[in-house]
Write a protein that holds these residues in place. Structure first.
Motif: not given
Lengths: 53, 831
Positions: B519-521, B526-532, B617-621
C-alpha cells in the motif's frame, strides 16, 4: 532333441555371466546416478584448453 | 524475462549494467560479482554451461573473500571430521554443494575442479547435490578447492555420510541386485515353463530335465531375491502378527516346496514359473517404491548441517579460525557479516541486526543490544559482531528444538495400515481354512489331501491382496513425485486421504519469503505512483532487506547524494529534491508540516515513511506477498471440505492481513514452536486429522506431531527430516493434487481389496472341494493380480488432469509462462 542337454546348460552359463556383470556394475556404482551421464554427453569437454595452474 | 535479466544470475539489470565478454560476445550482467564469475567460467573454457543449465545461478564470491573464508578447513582438527586419507597419502572428502540445480552445474563443477593441479577425480551428483573429491594434498589444499567452488557461485558444506544415508545406499544396491536376479531368473524359468506346458516333446526324460533346471534357476530367485519377504514374514510372526509378508512368504515358499517335491517324485505339477513371477513383480513394486523414498530422503537430507563448521575465535585480540566444535563457553567469537552465529552467546558488540527466522519464523531481522542473548543459527545481517559464548553444541537452543522434534515424532499417532489389518485377518482365515480342508481330505482321501491343500493355498495366494495396496501406493507415489510432491512413506498417503484440517506456516510456506509494497498512502500533492517511484529510487541504493521489496527504480530519475542513517533510514536527492525515507521520526524532517504528521499515526513495523523538506509525504506499507497461485490452491482445498489454518510465529498484524488476503478464517499468531505443537494437538484432541505444511526449524516439532506433515523443498532440512512429505515445487499446487490423489488412492485400494476378497470367496470353495486343478488356480490368480495392478495404474491419470484444471484458474500472464517451462525443465533434470 538331445541337443538341449548342451544348449540349456550353455544358456545357464550365459545367465550366470549376465548376473555377474550386473552385480559388478551395481557394486561399481554404475546405477547410482542415472541422470547425469545422459546430460554429460551433450557437453563438449574441450572447447578451450583450460589454463594450467 | 531472461532477455532483460542478468546473463549470469537472471536478476533484473540495474541502470548501470556491467558488460562481460563470454564466448566473444558482450553480455550484460547485474554486478561485478556476476561479471567475475562469468569471466572465470569463460576463461576456463566452460561456457557450454550457459547453454545447458536450466535456470539462473548465483554469483561467485570475490577472490580475496573466498580465500580467507575457507582457510580454516585446512586445519587438521577440522578435517578429521570429514576427510579420509588413502594409503598413498591422497585424500577423499564429500561435500554438499548448495546451488547445484541441474546436470549442467555438476558438469561445470567437475570440469572446473578437475582442472586444478593435484585433483584426481571429482564427481557431482546433481540429485543429492553431493560432490565426491579425491585429491593429492601435497599439490592441492582443500581450502583452494572450496574457494574455487565459492568463486563459481556455489557454497560447499563438508559432508559426513551419516548412518542413514549409508544404509539407504546399501539397501538400494542390494534391492537392485535382487531385482536383477529375479528378472533374469523369471525369464529363464518362463521359457522352460512354456516347453513344459506344451508337453516337452512328450519325452518324460526331457520333462524331468527341464523341471530340474527350473528348480536350479528358481531356487536362488526364491531364496535370494525373495529373501526380504521371508525375513519380513519371520519378523511379523515373531511379534505374533500376520502382515502382508506372511502370505507372500507362504505362497512363494509353498509353491517352491511343492514344486521341489513334485520334481523329485516326478508327479503332479510344478509352479516354479508362478513363484519366480510373483517374486519379480513384488520386488519390482518394492524397488520402485524404495527409490522414490530414497530420492526424497537424499534431497532433503542434503542440508543436514545448519551451524557453520568454522568459527573465528579471538585469542588475545587476534582472530583465529577454529572448528565450531572446538569452541567453549567463555570464548570470544567474531561473526562476519552474512555469516551464521555458531553458538549461543551474549552480544559483546554495541548492537547487531540478526535474522532469527530459522528459529522463530519471524521474517524481519531483530536488533540486539550489547549484553543481550544471541542464539546459534541466526544470521548476522549487518557489520561483523563479537559475542561471548555461553552455550555450545547440544546445549544450544537449536539443539533443544531438534530434540523436541525427536520427541514429537515418537509420540506421533500412526493410523493402522488398512490393508495390513485386513491381510492379517485374511491370512489367519486362509491358514485356518487350509488346515481344516487338509484335515477333512486326510480323513476322506489321504492321497489327494496335499494336492488340495496346495490348490487352496495357490488359489488364495494373496497376489491380488498383496499387490492391492503396494501397487496403488507405488503408482500414486510415482505420479505425485513427477508432480513435485515426494511421499516419504506409505502411511503418509493414507493419512493425507483422511485429513480434515490443513495448518500452514506463513513465512516461507504461504509466502515465498519475497516481499512487496502492498500500500502507498500519499499526502498532499504527491501521487501514489510518484511517491513509490521516489522511494524505489532511494531504496535501490540500499542493502537493507526491506529495500528488496521495492520495484526496480525508474532510470529517468536522477538519484544522488544517498546517505544511509543507521537504524533510521535513507536520505538522498531525487531529481534535485531532498527526500528522506525510513522511520516516522526520521522521515518527518524537523519543522515539517504537523498536519501531515497527524495524518499518519505511528503504525506497527513493515511501514516506512517518505518525507521531503516539508514533512511527510507518504506512508508505504511493505508486506509479504502470498506465493504465486497460493490463493487458487487454498480455494480448491477449501472446496474439498478441508478447514485451513495459519499458525505463525509472526506478529498478529501481518498474519491477519495474510489470512484475509487468502480468505482463510482460522489464524493464530506469535506462536513459539511448542505453542504450534500444542495448538495442533488441540485440534487432534477435537477429533480432527491435521496436516501441517511448514518450512522452518520452528515448524519442525509441529511437523513431527501432526498426523501428516509436508515440508517445503526450499525450507530447512530439519523441517524436511521430520516431515512425511516434501513439496519439491515452488508452488503449493502439488498439495491440492496430493490430497486429490491420496483420496483416489484409498478408493482404489479399497476397490482392489474388495475384488481380492470376492475372488477368494468364489475360488476358495471350489479349490477346497477339489474342483480346481492347480493350473486353473494359477490362471485365476494371475488374472486377479493383473486386474488389481491395472486398476492401480489408473492413478497415473488421476494426477495428470488436475494440472489443466488448475492452470485455467490462473490468468496466463506473459511472465508466468517461461517461469513454468523453466521449472519443469529443472524438475526433469533433477529427477
Amino acid at each position: 532333441m538331445t541337443i538341449i542337454y548342451v544348449l540349456i546348460p550353455l544358456g545357464l552359463l550365459l545367465l550366470g555371466a549376465a548376473v555377474w556383470a550386473f552385480f559388478w556394475a551395481v557394486r561399481n556404482g554404475q546405477f547410482d546416478d542415472l541422470d547425469t551421464p545422459a546430460w554429460r554427453i551433450l557437453m563438449d569437454d574441450d572447447q578451450k584448453p583450460p589454463p594450467k595452474g | 524475462m531472461s532477455a532483460s535479466g542478468c546473463f549470469h544470475c537472471g536478476q533484473p539489470l540495474p541502470v548501470e549494467a556491467v558488460t562481460v565478454r563470454v564466448d566473444d560476445e558482450d553480455r550484460l550482467v547485474c554486478s561485478e560479482d556476476c561479471a567475475r564469475t562469468a569471466a572465470l567460467i569463460d576463461a576456463r573454457g566452460l561456457t557450454e554451461f550457459y547453454r545447458f543449465r536450466t535456470g539462473p545461478t548465483a554469483a561467485g564470491e570475490a577472490t580475496e573473500v573466498a580465500a580467507g573464508r575457507w582457510q580454516a578447513y585446512d586445519r587438521r582438527a577440522l578435517q578429521r571430521e570429514f576427510v579420509s586419507t588413502d594409503a598413498d597419502g591422497s585424500q577423499r572428502a564429500q561435500l554438499l554443494v548448495q546451488g547445484v540445480r541441474c546436470a549442467a552445474c555438476s558438469w561445470l563443477i567437475e570440469n572446473a575442479l578437475g582442472a586444478l593441479p593435484g585433483m584426481r577425480s571429482v564427481r557431482v551428483d546433481p540429485v543429492s547435490t553431493r560432490a565426491t573429491l579425491h585429491w593429492n594434498p601435497a599439490q592441492l589444499q582443500l581450502s583452494e578447492v572450496l574457494a574455487q567452488l565459492a568463486h563459481l557461485g556455489y557454497t560447499p558444506i563438508p559432508y559426513t555420510e551419516d548412518a542413514g544415508d549409508r544404509a539407504a545406499r546399501l539397501e538400494q544396491r542390494a534391492a537392485l541386485k535382487r531385482l536383477i536376479v529375479a528378472g533374469l531368473g523369471m525369464m529363464q524359468v518362463m521359457s522352460f515353463a512354456v516347453a513344459l506346458y506344451f508337453g516337452a516333446w512328450r519325452d518324460p526324460q526331457i520333462e524331468s530335465f527341464l523341471r530340474l533346471i527350473s528348480l536350479l534357476v528358481a531356487t536362488p530367485v526364491v531364496f535370494y531375491a525373495g529373501a526380504p519377504f521371508f525375513r519380513g514374514a519371520w519378523h511379523r510372526l515373531r511379534v505374533r502378527a500376520l502382515g502382508m509378508d506372511v502370505p507372500v512368504a507362504l505362497a512363494v515358499g509353498g509353491a517352491w516346496a511343492a514344486s521341489v517335491w513334485n520334481t523329485l517324485t516326478g508327479a503332479g505339477e510344478v509352479y516354479f514359473d508362478s513363484a519366480t513371477m510373483f517374486v519379480f513383480f513384488l520386488s519390482a513394486a518394492r524397488y520402485l517404491e524404495m527409490t522414490g523414498r530414497h530420492r526424497a530422503l537424499s534431497l532433503t537430507g542434503a542440508l543436514a548441517h545448519h551451524l557453520p563448521r568454522v568459527a573465528t575465535r579471538l585469542v588475545n585480540g587476534q582472530p583465529q579460525a577454529v572448528g565450531t566444535m572446538e569452541l567453549q563457553a567463555g570464548d570470544r567469537v567474531l561473526v562476519a557479516p552474512g555469516a551464521v552465529v555458531p553458538a549461543d552467546g551474549v552480544l559483546a558488540s554495541d548492537s547487531a541486526r540478526l535474522d532469527e527466522s530459522l528459529l522463530t519464523g519471524e521474517s524481519l531481522a531483530i536488533r540486539r543490544q550489547r549484553g543481550e542473548p544471541v542464539v546459534a543459527g541466526s544470521l548476522n545481517q549487518e557489520q561483523g559482531l563479537e559475542l561471548v559464548v555461553t552455550r555450545v553444541g547440544a546445549d544450544t537452543v537449536m539443539a533443544q528444538i531438534t530434540r523436541l522434534v525427536g520427541d514429537a515424532g515418537a509420540r506421533k499417532p500412526r493410523l493402522v495400515e488398512l490393508a495390513d489389518g485386513i491381510a492379517s485377518w485374511f491370512v489367519a482365515a486362509v491358514l485356518l481354512l487350509a488346515a481344516v480342508v487338509g484335515y477333512a481330505w486326510w480323513q476322506w482321501q489321504p492321497d489327494r489331501a496335499f494336492e488340495v491343500v496346495l490348490a487352496v493355498l495357490v488359489v488364495t495366494c494373496p497376489c491380488a491382496l498383496a499387490l492391492a495396496t503396494p501397487a496403488a501406493f507405488t503408482v500414486a507415489t510415482a505420479a505425485l513425485a513427477r508432480r513435485g510432491f515426494m511421499v516419504r512413506h506409505r502411511g503418509a498417503l493414507q493419512s493425507l486421504s483422511r485429513v480434515s484440517d490443513i495448518v500452514f506456516d506463513k513465512t516461507g510456506t504461504l509466502t515465498d519469503g519475497a516481499s512487496g509494497v502492498s500500500a502507498v498512502e500519499p499526502a498532499g500533492q504527491v501521487s501514489a505512483d510518484d511517491a513509490l517511484a521516489i522511494a524505489a529510487a532511494l531504496e535501490s541504493r540500499s542493502e537493507h532487506p526491506l529495500a528488496r521489496a521495492f520495484p526496480p527504480p525508474d532510470p529517468a530519475l536522477a538519484v544522488d547524494a544517498v546517505n544511509a542513517v543507521p537504524s533510521a533510514g535513507l536520505e538522498g536527492r531525487v531529481n534535485g529534491r531532498c527526500y528522506r525515507i525510513g522511520t516516522r521520526t526520521f522521515a518527518a524532517a524537523p519543522g515539517g508540516d504537523p498536519a501531515a504528521q497527524e495524518q499518519f499515526p505511528a503504525a506497527p513495523d513493515r511501514v516506512v515513511y517518505l518525507g521531503d523538506q516539508d514533512g511527510l509525504i507518504a506512508r508505504i506499507t511493505v508486506d509479504e506477498r502470498p506465493r504465486q497461485g497460493a490463493a487458487g490452491v487454498l480455494t480448491e482445498l477449501a472446496a474439498r471440505g478441508l478447514r485451513l489454518h495459519i499458525f505463525s510465529g509472526d506478529q498478529p498484524g501481518p498474519v491477519e492481513a495474510m489470512a484475509r488476503q487468502l480468505g482463510m478464517e482460522h489464524w493464530r499468531a506469535t506462536l513459539r514452536p511448542e505453542d504450534k505443537l500444542a495448538a495442533a494437538a488441540q485440534l487432534q484432541a477435537d477429533g480432527r486429522v491435521v496436516a501441517m505444511v511448514g518450512d522452518g526449524i520452528n515448524d519442525s516439532p509441529v511437523l513431527a506431531g501432526a498426523d501428516v506433515s509436508v515440508a517445503m523443498g526450499e525450507g530447512t532440512s530439519l523441517a524436511q527430516h521430520s516431515a512425511d512429505c516434501v513439496l519439491m515445487s515452488d508452488s503449493l499446487e502439488p498439495l491440492a493434487t496430493a490430497v486429490h490423489v491420496a483420496r483416489r488412492t484409498m478408493r482404489v485400494v479399497r476397490q482392489n481389496l474388495v475384488w481380492a476378497v470376492v475372488y477368494n470367496l468364489v475360488a476358495l470353495p471350489l479349490a477346497a472341494a477339489g474342483a480346481l486343478a492347480p493350473w486353473m488356480a494359477a490362471i485365476g490368480m494371475s488374472a486377479s493380480s493383473l486386474l488389481v495392478t491395472g486398476n492401480a495404474l489408473r492413478l497415473t491419470r488421476a494426477a495428470a488432469p488436475r494440472r489443466r484444471m488448475v492452470q485455467v484458474d490462473r490468468p496466463p500472464t506473459a511472465e508466468s509462462a517461461p517461469a513454468k517451462a523453466c521449472c519443469k525443465g529443472t524438475a526433469r533434470a533433477a529427477s
